[in-house]
Design a protein around this motif. Structure first.
Motif, short mmCIF file in Angstrom:
data_model
loop_
_atom_site.label_atom_id
_atom_site.label_comp_id
_atom_site.label_asym_id
_atom_site.label_seq_id
_atom_site.Cartn_x
_atom_site.Cartn_y
_atom_site.Cartn_z
N ALA A 10 13.79 6.69 -0.80
CA ALA A 10 14.78 5.81 -1.42
C ALA A 10 15.59 5.07 -0.36
N ALA A 11 15.83 5.71 0.78
CA ALA A 11 16.60 5.08 1.85
C ALA A 11 15.81 3.98 2.57
N LEU A 12 14.48 4.01 2.47
CA LEU A 12 13.65 3.03 3.18
C LEU A 12 13.33 1.78 2.37
N VAL A 13 13.31 1.88 1.05
CA VAL A 13 12.92 0.72 0.24
C VAL A 13 14.08 -0.25 0.10
N SER A 14 13.75 -1.53 -0.04
CA SER A 14 14.82 -2.53 -0.14
C SER A 14 15.17 -2.90 -1.57
N GLU A 15 14.30 -2.57 -2.54
CA GLU A 15 14.59 -2.89 -3.94
C GLU A 15 15.48 -1.80 -4.53
N PRO A 16 16.71 -2.12 -4.95
CA PRO A 16 17.62 -1.11 -5.50
C PRO A 16 17.05 -0.37 -6.71
N GLY A 17 16.31 -1.07 -7.57
CA GLY A 17 15.74 -0.42 -8.75
C GLY A 17 14.69 0.60 -8.39
N LEU A 18 13.89 0.32 -7.38
CA LEU A 18 12.90 1.29 -6.92
C LEU A 18 13.60 2.49 -6.28
N ALA A 19 14.64 2.23 -5.52
CA ALA A 19 15.40 3.34 -4.93
C ALA A 19 15.97 4.24 -6.02
N GLU A 20 16.46 3.64 -7.11
CA GLU A 20 16.99 4.43 -8.23
C GLU A 20 15.92 5.31 -8.86
#
Length: 144
Positions: free
Chosen positions: A124-134
């Motif tokens: 989650a800390a590496l991805v840039s899309e907030p929805g994917l991190a969620e």
């Protein structure tokens, strides 16, 4: 997201590859071919192809993974994408878990992307899309 990003949402289907190691859930991230951002395997929805089957195909083509894909999505997220012709689109991505059972020795995009298995919190800390991190953080809450 504003009118500059287009009125239509383009639909994509994604696989979230998962595996368990020593009792700890891990997910696989891959890099994009262009800028090398960390993402999950995904592709454009196609008429006549079940979304979960498309997600499984993308996991094979982009990461060489084989396994069982859930038929129901675990969630969805949106992101902005610049298309090859310069237009901009808002993409709605349905995400399906893929329980990885095997890895191929050869696949269509081999050598074009990097791959990393990570616990969902680190992913989650590496991805840039907030929805994917969620979505990834949701896996942490489920495992707790």
């Amino acid at each position: 997201m504003g009118p500059a990003w287009g009125r239509e949402r383009r639909r994509q289907c994604a696989a979230l590859p998962i595996r368990e190691r020593d009792g700890v859930l891990h997910v696989l991230l891959i890099t994009t071919r262009g800028r090398g951002r960390w993402v999950i395997p995904k592709g454009w929805a196609e008429a006549g192809v079940a979304p979960h089957a498309l997600a499984a195909r993308e996991a094979f083509e982009e990461a060489g993974l084989l396994g069982r894909t859930a038929e129901q999505p675990i969630g969805a997220y949106s992101y902005r994408k610049r298309l090859p012709d310069g237009r901009r689109a808002v993409c709605q991505v349905e995400v399906f878990t893929l329980e990885v059972e095997a890895r191929a020795t050869d696949w269509p995009e081999r050598g074009q992307r990097r791959k990393r298995w990570l616990p969902p919190l680190e992913a989650a800390a590496l991805v840039s899309e907030p929805g994917l991190a969620e979505l990834l953080l949701g896996l942490c809450r489920e495992a707790a």
